[in-house]
Design a protein around this motif. Structure first.
Motif, mmCIF file in Angstrom:
data_model
loop_
_atom_site.group_PDB
_atom_site.id
_atom_site.type_symbol
_atom_site.label_atom_id
_atom_site.label_comp_id
_atom_site.label_asym_id
_atom_site.label_seq_id
_atom_site.Cartn_x
_atom_site.Cartn_y
_atom_site.Cartn_z
ATOM 1 N N GLY A 177 0.812 -1.205 0.000
ATOM 2 C CA GLY A 177 0.000 0.000 0.000
ATOM 3 C C GLY A 177 0.843 1.251 0.000
ATOM 4 N N ARG A 178 1.916 1.208 0.885
ATOM 5 C CA ARG A 178 2.783 2.398 0.949
ATOM 6 C C ARG A 178 3.522 2.584 -0.368
ATOM 7 N NH1 ARG A 178 4.116 0.526 6.235
ATOM 8 N NH2 ARG A 178 6.175 -0.131 5.493
ATOM 9 N N ILE A 179 3.971 1.418 -0.938
ATOM 10 C CA ILE A 179 4.689 1.535 -2.211
ATOM 11 C C ILE A 179 3.765 2.094 -3.294
ATOM 12 C CG2 ILE A 179 5.790 0.189 -4.044
ATOM 13 C CD1 ILE A 179 6.911 -1.636 -1.879
ATOM 14 N N LEU A 180 2.499 1.559 -3.318
ATOM 15 C CA LEU A 180 1.540 2.056 -4.329
ATOM 16 C C LEU A 180 1.206 3.521 -4.111
ATOM 17 C CD1 LEU A 180 -0.898 -0.996 -4.575
ATOM 18 C CD2 LEU A 180 0.708 -0.195 -6.309
ATOM 19 N N SER A 181 1.039 3.886 -2.829
ATOM 20 C CA SER A 181 0.740 5.295 -2.526
ATOM 21 C C SER A 181 1.876 6.197 -2.967
ATOM 22 C CB SER A 181 0.467 5.461 -1.039
ATOM 23 O OG SER A 181 0.261 6.826 -0.716
ATOM 24 N N THR A 182 3.099 5.748 -2.641
ATOM 25 C CA THR A 182 4.272 6.526 -3.031
ATOM 26 C C THR A 182 4.385 6.593 -4.552
ATOM 27 O OG1 THR A 182 5.426 5.851 -1.009
ATOM 28 C CG2 THR A 182 6.782 6.695 -2.803
ATOM 29 N N ALA A 183 4.101 5.433 -5.199
ATOM 30 C CA ALA A 183 4.174 5.414 -6.672
ATOM 31 C C ALA A 183 3.117 6.331 -7.282
ATOM 32 C CB ALA A 183 4.001 3.978 -7.170
ATOM 33 N N ASN A 184 1.890 6.308 -6.667
ATOM 34 C CA ASN A 184 0.847 7.205 -7.159
ATOM 35 C C ASN A 184 1.236 8.658 -7.004
ATOM 36 O OD1 ASN A 184 -0.901 5.196 -8.019
ATOM 37 N ND2 ASN A 184 -1.900 4.982 -6.019
ATOM 38 N N ASP A 185 1.829 8.942 -5.824
ATOM 39 C CA ASP A 185 2.288 10.320 -5.604
ATOM 40 C C ASP A 185 3.339 10.699 -6.629
ATOM 41 O OD1 ASP A 185 0.571 10.477 -3.469
ATOM 42 O OD2 ASP A 185 2.121 10.082 -1.937
ATOM 43 N N GLN A 186 4.283 9.776 -6.863
ATOM 44 C CA GLN A 186 5.309 10.077 -7.858
ATOM 45 C C GLN A 186 4.715 10.234 -9.257
ATOM 46 O OE1 GLN A 186 8.151 6.924 -7.432
ATOM 47 N NE2 GLN A 186 9.292 7.955 -5.776
ATOM 48 N N LEU A 187 3.753 9.356 -9.554
ATOM 49 C CA LEU A 187 3.116 9.433 -10.867
ATOM 50 C C LEU A 187 2.374 10.739 -11.064
ATOM 51 C CD1 LEU A 187 2.534 7.938 -13.475
ATOM 52 C CD2 LEU A 187 0.553 6.884 -12.384
ATOM 53 N N SER A 188 1.629 11.167 -10.019
ATOM 54 C CA SER A 188 0.935 12.467 -10.089
ATOM 55 C C SER A 188 1.928 13.585 -10.280
ATOM 56 C CB SER A 188 0.120 12.686 -8.808
ATOM 57 O OG SER A 188 -0.874 11.716 -8.670
ATOM 58 N N HIS A 189 3.049 13.456 -9.538
ATOM 59 C CA HIS A 189 4.085 14.487 -9.667
ATOM 60 C C HIS A 189 4.647 14.499 -11.082
ATOM 61 C CE1 HIS A 189 7.535 16.990 -8.805
ATOM 62 N NE2 HIS A 189 8.345 15.987 -9.263
ATOM 63 N N TYR A 190 4.878 13.283 -11.619
ATOM 64 C CA TYR A 190 5.411 13.202 -12.975
ATOM 65 C C TYR A 190 4.397 13.723 -13.983
ATOM 66 C CZ TYR A 190 9.232 10.364 -11.118
ATOM 67 O OH TYR A 190 10.327 9.934 -10.439
ATOM 68 N N GLU A 191 3.101 13.426 -13.702
ATOM 69 C CA GLU A 191 2.062 13.925 -14.625
ATOM 70 C C GLU A 191 2.016 15.441 -14.617
ATOM 71 O OE1 GLU A 191 -1.446 12.019 -13.254
ATOM 72 O OE2 GLU A 191 -1.130 10.187 -14.438
ATOM 73 N N GLN A 192 2.086 16.000 -13.412
ATOM 74 C CA GLN A 192 2.104 17.460 -13.316
ATOM 75 C C GLN A 192 3.324 18.033 -14.018
ATOM 76 O OE1 GLN A 192 1.863 18.399 -9.165
ATOM 77 N NE2 GLN A 192 -0.223 17.547 -8.915
ATOM 78 N N LEU A 193 4.447 17.363 -13.795
ATOM 79 C CA LEU A 193 5.682 17.848 -14.419
ATOM 80 C C LEU A 193 5.583 17.705 -15.935
ATOM 81 C CD1 LEU A 193 8.552 18.921 -14.032
ATOM 82 C CD2 LEU A 193 9.336 16.558 -13.800
ATOM 83 N N LEU A 194 5.018 16.578 -16.360
ATOM 84 C CA LEU A 194 4.868 16.363 -17.789
ATOM 85 C C LEU A 194 3.924 17.373 -18.403
ATOM 86 C CD1 LEU A 194 5.509 14.584 -20.219
ATOM 87 C CD2 LEU A 194 3.606 13.094 -19.555
ATOM 88 N N ALA A 195 2.819 17.625 -17.653
ATOM 89 C CA ALA A 195 1.865 18.621 -18.154
ATOM 90 C C ALA A 195 2.510 19.980 -18.257
ATOM 91 C CB ALA A 195 0.639 18.676 -17.237
ATOM 92 N N ALA A 196 3.359 20.282 -17.264
ATOM 93 C CA ALA A 196 4.035 21.591 -17.296
ATOM 94 C C ALA A 196 5.048 21.653 -18.407
ATOM 95 C CB ALA A 196 4.707 21.855 -15.942
ATOM 96 N N LEU A 197 5.580 20.516 -18.785
ATOM 97 C CA LEU A 197 6.636 20.512 -19.804
ATOM 98 C C LEU A 197 6.101 20.202 -21.201
ATOM 99 C CD1 LEU A 197 9.451 18.637 -17.840
ATOM 100 C CD2 LEU A 197 9.239 21.085 -18.232
ATOM 101 N N ARG A 198 4.802 19.946 -21.341
ATOM 102 C CA ARG A 198 4.250 19.657 -22.670
ATOM 103 C C ARG A 198 4.343 20.883 -23.570
ATOM 104 N NH1 ARG A 198 -1.617 17.387 -22.210
ATOM 105 N NH2 ARG A 198 -1.317 17.354 -24.462
ATOM 106 N N PRO A 199 4.596 20.664 -24.826
ATOM 107 C CA PRO A 199 4.661 21.817 -25.764
ATOM 108 C C PRO A 199 3.371 22.643 -25.774
ATOM 109 C CG PRO A 199 5.541 19.826 -26.755
ATOM 110 C CD PRO A 199 4.943 19.410 -25.485
ATOM 111 N N GLU A 200 2.229 21.944 -25.637
ATOM 112 C CA GLU A 200 0.964 22.668 -25.648
ATOM 113 C C GLU A 200 0.912 23.694 -24.535
ATOM 114 O OE1 GLU A 200 1.371 19.512 -25.802
ATOM 115 O OE2 GLU A 200 0.448 18.797 -27.666
ATOM 116 N N THR A 201 1.457 23.247 -23.350
ATOM 117 C CA THR A 201 1.451 24.186 -22.214
ATOM 118 C C THR A 201 2.331 25.395 -22.533
ATOM 119 O OG1 THR A 201 1.136 22.318 -20.712
ATOM 120 C CG2 THR A 201 1.864 24.390 -19.744
ATOM 121 N N THR A 202 3.443 25.140 -23.130
ATOM 122 C CA THR A 202 4.369 26.229 -23.494
ATOM 123 C C THR A 202 3.739 27.119 -24.548
ATOM 124 O OG1 THR A 202 6.237 24.782 -23.003
ATOM 125 C CG2 THR A 202 6.682 26.736 -24.338
ATOM 126 N N LEU A 203 3.081 26.483 -25.516
ATOM 127 C CA LEU A 203 2.444 27.268 -26.581
ATOM 128 C C LEU A 203 1.313 28.108 -26.017
ATOM 129 C CD1 LEU A 203 2.354 24.542 -29.392
ATOM 130 C CD2 LEU A 203 3.895 26.505 -29.233
#
Length: 420
Positions: A346-372
């Motif tokens: 559970g802790r590993i999944l929670s941590t992975a979910n947190d990391q995934l959300s963080h990566y998604e946010q980071l990815l969203a921030a780094l997407r070309p569409e966001t920059t455009l």
């Protein structure tokens, strides 16, 4: 006028009458017995007087104790005393009469013996020997040698026909404990003038040929009177025993008299039987000490075994207790780890979910569409992103905006003309 000539028988008769007239009564004479022989019951003696300085013979006469007189003297002085006095080398005082025979010549006939003279001479010689040995520190030398704890290898010096030797053997061989002794007999005279030189010779033989073969030397003989023991006062014999490298045990068969050899030997026993008893008892004492040591070793071993068993039991209990505590601790640790393991996914999944959300946010921030969307554009030419104006070449340029694309034409190095 020519001198008179006598017939030999006339002269011998004259000499016999002279002796008869001038020595009508027996006289006492002191002398040393140079030779003693018994033949047909008669005792034939050679009497000598020696020079004090050189031992050269100064005077010599033959004497005889007739058989009937010998038996009479033995009745008066005792058989052992008489035999002991009439021995080669003895200093004697004899009451003698003269006998001159026309055929056999002059001879002294012994009528009586003075035992006190011989015993006195023996005692004087004994004291001289003691003083000489003491001056050379020999009185205790043999006694100071260590006697083995179990003396079983014995060199026996004795006459092979001596009754004392038979008693000695019988006592050793028939001992009730079954001890075994190794005996080797070295024959020697045990009485008379040859006693001392023969015993000395046997000692030399043992010392020369068997220096390590024996534990001790035993000298034994049968009983005898004071004069029979005279040879054991001989200084040369006493020195040989005192200086011998092995302990010398003595059992020469006397109850009251003490010889010089008794004083210098390692140990003196009264009789051969007593000597054998001493040896048997020494082995018995050694066996008793060995048994006592065995019991002591058993006692100490039992005590140490008991102590070691108690210590082993204590350590085994401590090990069992420590093992139990360790197992209990490990059970608790396993229970804790099991609980943690159950929570871990559970802790590993929670941590992975947190990391995934963080990566998604980071990815969203780094997407070309966001920059455009923030007003930026992506410029590419021939499929390559252009980040440096110097990379532009003549030709069509693709500009991507948030809401669409614009195609531009690059001419030279100036600004491209606007296009719809």
């Amino acid at each position: 006028m020519a001198p008179a000539t006598y017939q030999l028988s006339d002269l011998t008769s004259f000499i016999r009458r002279v002796f008869a007239l001038n020595l009508p009564e027996p006289v006492w004479v002191a002398a040393e017995l140079a030779q003693v022989n018994i033949s047909r019951g008669h005792c034939w003696l050679t009497l000598v007087q020696k020079e004090a300085e050189s031992d050269a013979i100064k005077a010599q006469l033959e004497a005889v104790v007739w058989a009937n007189k010998l038996r009479e003297l033995q009745g008066i002085h005792g058989l052992k005393m008489t035999k002991g006095l009439l021995q080669q080398g003895m200093s004697v005082r004899l009451r003698v009469s003269t006998s001159f025979h026309e055929r056999f010549g002059l001879r002294l006939v012994v009528e009586d013996i003075d035992p006190t003279h011989t015993i006195g001479a023996l005692e004087r010689r004994r004291q001289q020997t003691l003083e000489s040995l003491a001056a050379d520190n020999l009185m205790n030398r043999n006694a100071e040698l260590p006697l083995p704890v179990v003396p079983q290898r014995l060199a026996v010096i004795s006459s092979d026909t001596a009754a004392g030797l038979a008693d000695f053997r019988e006592q050793l061989e028939g001992n009730p404990y079954g001890y075994r002794f190794q005996l080797r007999l070295f024959g020697a005279a045990m009485q008379g003038a040859q006693t001392s030189p023969e015993i000395i010779s046997r000692l030399r033989e043992i010392r020369r040929n068997w220096p390590d073969a024996f534990d001790a030397v035993v000298i034994v003989r049968g009983g005898g009177g004071r004069t029979d023991l005279a040879a054991f006062d001989d200084e040369a014999l006493c020195r040989a025993v005192a200086e011998f490298p092995l302990p010398v045990l003595l059992g020469i068969g006397h109850e009251t008299d003490e010889t010089v050899l008794d004083r210098v030997a390692h140990k003196s026993l009264k009789t051969p039987t007593a000597t054998a008893v001493f040896l048997v008892e020494r082995l018995m004492q050694a066996e008793v000490r060995l048994l006592q040591l065995g019991r002591g070793v058993l006692s100490v071993g039992t005590h140490q075994l008991s102590a070691a068993t108690q210590e082993l039991n204590r350590q085994a209990s401590a090990v069992r207790q420590a093992a139990g505590q360790s197992l209990l601790h490990e059970h608790h640790r396993l229970d804790r780890l099991a609980g943690e393991l159950n929570q871990l996914p559970g802790r590993i999944l929670s941590t992975a979910n947190d990391q995934l959300s963080h990566y998604e946010q980071l990815l969203a921030a780094l997407r070309p569409e966001t920059t455009l969307a923030r007003g930026y554009a992506l410029v590419s030419q021939e499929g390559r992103l252009i980040t440096n104006p110097d990379d532009l070449v003549e030709g069509e340029v693709d500009v991507r905006l948030k809401e669409g694309r614009v195609k531009l034409k690059m001419q030279g190095r100036g600004l491209p003309p606007p296009t719809e």
